[in-house]
Motif scaffolding. Structure first.
Motif, short mmCIF file in Angstrom:
data_model
loop_
_atom_site.label_atom_id
_atom_site.label_comp_id
_atom_site.label_asym_id
_atom_site.label_seq_id
_atom_site.Cartn_x
_atom_site.Cartn_y
_atom_site.Cartn_z
N GLU A 61 0.81 -1.23 0.00
CA GLU A 61 0.00 0.00 0.00
C GLU A 61 0.84 1.28 0.00
OE1 GLU A 61 -3.17 0.02 -0.61
OE2 GLU A 61 -3.02 -2.14 -0.77
N PRO A 62 1.90 1.38 0.84
CA PRO A 62 2.75 2.58 0.73
C PRO A 62 3.39 2.74 -0.65
CG PRO A 62 3.14 1.47 2.82
CD PRO A 62 2.26 0.56 2.02
N LEU A 63 3.73 1.62 -1.29
CA LEU A 63 4.29 1.72 -2.64
C LEU A 63 3.27 2.29 -3.61
CD1 LEU A 63 6.31 -1.60 -3.05
CD2 LEU A 63 7.21 0.70 -2.79
N LEU A 64 2.03 1.79 -3.53
CA LEU A 64 0.98 2.31 -4.42
C LEU A 64 0.70 3.78 -4.14
CD1 LEU A 64 -1.50 -0.72 -4.40
CD2 LEU A 64 0.08 -0.04 -6.21
N ILE A 65 0.72 4.17 -2.86
CA ILE A 65 0.49 5.58 -2.52
C ILE A 65 1.61 6.47 -3.08
CG2 ILE A 65 0.40 7.21 -0.59
CD1 ILE A 65 -1.05 5.02 1.01
N ALA A 66 2.84 6.00 -2.91
CA ALA A 66 3.97 6.78 -3.43
C ALA A 66 3.91 6.89 -4.94
CB ALA A 66 5.29 6.14 -3.00
N LEU A 67 3.60 5.77 -5.61
CA LEU A 67 3.49 5.78 -7.07
C LEU A 67 2.38 6.70 -7.54
CD1 LEU A 67 4.24 4.64 -9.85
CD2 LEU A 67 2.65 2.78 -9.45
N GLY A 68 1.20 6.59 -6.93
CA GLY A 68 0.09 7.44 -7.34
C GLY A 68 0.36 8.90 -7.09
N SER A 69 1.03 9.21 -5.97
CA SER A 69 1.33 10.61 -5.65
C SER A 69 2.30 11.21 -6.67
CB SER A 69 1.91 10.72 -4.24
OG SER A 69 1.02 10.21 -3.28
N VAL A 70 3.39 10.48 -6.95
CA VAL A 70 4.39 11.00 -7.89
C VAL A 70 3.80 11.20 -9.27
CG1 VAL A 70 6.55 10.44 -9.07
CG2 VAL A 70 6.35 10.04 -6.62
#
Length: 354
Positions: free
Chosen positions: A15-24
């Motif tokens: 989930e943190p990976l997906l959040i970081a990817l979506g944010s960037v």
């Protein structure tokens, strides 16, 4: 491969990976959409940001569930009894001197060896995942700027390509205040967004040059530097004339000569200075190098549209002239000329910035 990797990863890593990817990606696409005025890219960026918001909501709910775990129901559907209350009830019923019965396993008893294994720290996993993916996001963001340019990609023409270091300026360029040079005009005109201002954003400049000329029939006493940037569709010429003829006087001369309709004259104000739009045919020069060939030394070329703007707000004489034409005879809108003037003229050193 990416889908398999996300399915295998634990929740607190995925989930943190997906959040970081979506944010960037969301922030980057939104920035590019605002910069390029691209509605499609703006929509894609909004999708990534909404996706990120959903993942953040899921992580927040998971964190709350870990902090306040709900007790599991018993096999018959009744909620489990608190371990302390159950032990107290057994002590009241048991005879004196009798040891209380041990609490049933699973109702507050110490965890067994299998349950004693410490679970991975979700915060540590999340921080590590975000740190790794932040590096990947930075690489995605800065990657195009860090990669070397493709040799096969056509590059826009530079003013320095035609600059002559040994060129001697005419004496009039040493006067005070000093006129701008052709190279200074070229640097101001050869903007990265010039093609976009002309309405042909996909084109790149094929040539760019500047020259330090003097006005004709003035015996070199009037400086008239100019610069020219050419594209596949349009050619743009920027010149500065340092004479005593004001824009108001020029407009009067055109009206007296009766050429107002022919020149499609239109007066206006640009950057707080008097200005006018006019049209006139360019002149085409042809030379024949053959011994038997004939030549027409001068012919009428395609129609050009010119925006003339006074050098200063008081219109004390002289002007900047922005002229656009094309070999096909097509012309951009007058608004395109105004947009070019508002971007280019403030970049010219000297009186143009006043």
């Amino acid at each position: 491969m990416l889908g398999l990797l996300l399915r295998v990863l634990p929740f607190w890593v995925r989930e943190p990976l997906l959040i970081a990817l979506g944010s960037v990606l969301g922030v980057r696409l939104t920035y590019l959409a605002v910069h390029d005025h691209d509605l499609v890219m703006a929509g894609i960026g909004a999708v990534f940001l909404v996706f990120t918001a959903i993942r953040v909501h899921m992580v927040v709910r998971a964190l709350r569930a870990r902090r306040n775990p709900a007790p599991a129901a018993s096999a018959d559907g009744t909620p489990p009894t608190d371990a302390v209350a159950q032990a107290w009830a057994q002590a009241q019923v048991a005879p004196a001197g009798t040891a209380p019965a041990p609490a049933p396993v699973g109702a507050g008893s110490p965890p067994g060896p299998a349950a004693a294994e410490k679970e991975p720290n979700p915060w540590g996993q999340a921080v590590a995942a975000v740190a790794v993916f932040a590096a990947l996001g930075a690489a995605l963001w800065l990657g195009p700027d860090m990669l070397p340019a493709d040799d096969d990609t056509p590059q826009a023409a530079s003013c320095s390509d035609t600059e002559t270091e040994d060129e001697t300026l005419p004496a009039v360029y040493e006067k005070k205040p000093r006129p701008v040079t052709g190279d200074q005009l070229c640097q101001a005109l050869n903007r990265s967004d010039l093609a976009k201002l002309l309405g042909t954003p996909a084109e790149i400049a094929t040539s760019a040059s500047g020259s330090n000329n003097t006005a004709a029939l003035t015996d070199g006493k009037v400086a008239e530097p100019e610069a020219q940037v050419a594209f596949d569709t349009y050619t743009v010429n920027l010149s500065a004339t340092y004479n005593d003829l004001s824009t108001a006087q020029y407009v009067k001369l055109v009206k007296i000569a009766g050429d107002e309709d022919e020149k499609n004259l239109k007066t206006l104000t640009v950057l707080g200075r008097p200005a006018f739009l006019s049209s006139e045919h360019t002149m085409k020069f042809e030379f024949s190098l053959g011994s038997e060939g004939s030549s027409a030394p001068m012919q009428q070329g395609p129609l050009a549209r010119t925006l003339s703007v006074a050098l200063d707000g008081k219109d004390r004489g002289g002007s900047y002239d922005i002229t656009v034409w094309s070999e096909s005879g097509a012309l951009p809108t007058d608004q395109a000329l105004l947009d070019i003037a508002e971007k280019v003229l403030p970049a010219i050193p000297g009186r143009s910035a006043r």
